[in-house]
Scaffold this motif. Structure first.
Motif, PDB file in Angstrom:
ATOM      1  N   ALA A  20       0.901  -1.073  -0.284  1.00  0.00           N
ATOM      2  CA  ALA A  20       0.333   0.041   0.052  1.00  0.00           C
ATOM      3  C   ALA A  20       1.021   1.334  -0.229  1.00  0.00           C
ATOM      4  O   ALA A  20       1.025   1.891  -1.065  1.00  0.00           O
ATOM      5  N   LEU A  21       1.828   1.249   1.121  1.00  0.00           N
ATOM      6  CA  LEU A  21       2.780   2.201   0.953  1.00  0.00           C
ATOM      7  C   LEU A  21       3.975   2.274   0.128  1.00  0.00           C
ATOM      8  O   LEU A  21       4.029   3.983  -0.705  1.00  0.00           O
ATOM      9  N   PHE A  22       4.193   1.158  -0.988  1.00  0.00           N
ATOM     10  CA  PHE A  22       4.953   1.761  -2.048  1.00  0.00           C
ATOM     11  C   PHE A  22       4.051   1.919  -3.265  1.00  0.00           C
ATOM     12  O   PHE A  22       4.178   2.946  -3.941  1.00  0.00           O
ATOM     13  N   TYR A  23       2.735   1.897  -3.420  1.00  0.00           N
ATOM     14  CA  TYR A  23       1.482   2.707  -4.555  1.00  0.00           C
ATOM     15  C   TYR A  23       1.753   3.490  -4.495  1.00  0.00           C
ATOM     16  O   TYR A  23       1.500   4.653  -5.227  1.00  0.00           O
ATOM     17  N   TYR A  24       1.194   4.075  -2.787  1.00  0.00           N
ATOM     18  CA  TYR A  24       0.944   5.532  -2.814  1.00  0.00           C
ATOM     19  C   TYR A  24       2.711   6.243  -2.868  1.00  0.00           C
ATOM     20  O   TYR A  24       2.478   7.557  -3.892  1.00  0.00           O
ATOM     21  N   GLN A  25       3.172   5.765  -2.507  1.00  0.00           N
ATOM     22  CA  GLN A  25       4.506   6.285  -2.762  1.00  0.00           C
ATOM     23  C   GLN A  25       4.905   6.349  -4.259  1.00  0.00           C
ATOM     24  O   GLN A  25       5.928   7.769  -4.688  1.00  0.00           O
ATOM     25  N   VAL A  26       5.138   5.793  -5.328  1.00  0.00           N
ATOM     26  CA  VAL A  26       5.797   5.592  -5.916  1.00  0.00           C
ATOM     27  C   VAL A  26       4.454   5.687  -8.132  1.00  0.00           C
ATOM     28  O   VAL A  26       4.854   6.109  -8.328  1.00  0.00           O
TER      29      VAL A  26
END
Length: 132
Positions: free
Chosen positions: A120-126
């Motif tokens: 989820a964090l990867f999708y949001y940040q990248v």
């Protein structure tokens, strides 16, 4: 041309907006992991958590593309971080808490929970930022 009540041009934009290099990479990696599993050649770390890490980015990207191109018709719309974290929480509750109570072959794993939230964090940040 209209497809199932959806304007054809919006449907084509949805398809074009969904298929990008990162999304394609997610699908290829998933198929490789599944292929190695079917050959009884699981890749240890990759086999354990990569598919769980990829689950939220794939689900989020498909739903965001649908929201952008079909529902809102606003290609600049992005999900706030808390939407993605709620997706990870819901996924963790279902697959790591509820399903293991009813399916004997399913086992709860804190590593999977961490992978959902990391995805989820990867999708949001990248990924979401690259497609915005």
């Amino acid at each position: 041309m209209r497809i199932a009540g959806i304007g054809g041009s919006y449907f084509l934009r949805f398809i074009k907006g969904t298929v990008d290099p990162l999304f394609t990479t997610y699908i290829v990696l998933y198929l490789l992991v599944r292929g190695f599993r079917s050959l009884s050649l699981p890749l240890p770390w990759v086999n354990n958590w990569l598919t769980d890490f990829l689950f939220i980015p794939v689900a989020a990207h498909l739903s965001l593309s649908f929201t952008r191109y079909i529902v809102l018709r606003n290609t600049g719309y992005t999900y706030p971080l808390y939407y993605l974290l709620l997706m990870a929480l819901y996924t963790a509750l279902v697959f790591e808490l509820i399903v293991p109570c009813y399916v004997s072959s399913s086992v709860a794993d804190w590593g999977d929970v961490a992978a959902y939230f990391a995805g989820a964090l990867f999708y949001y940040q990248v990924h979401q930022r690259k497609t915005h």
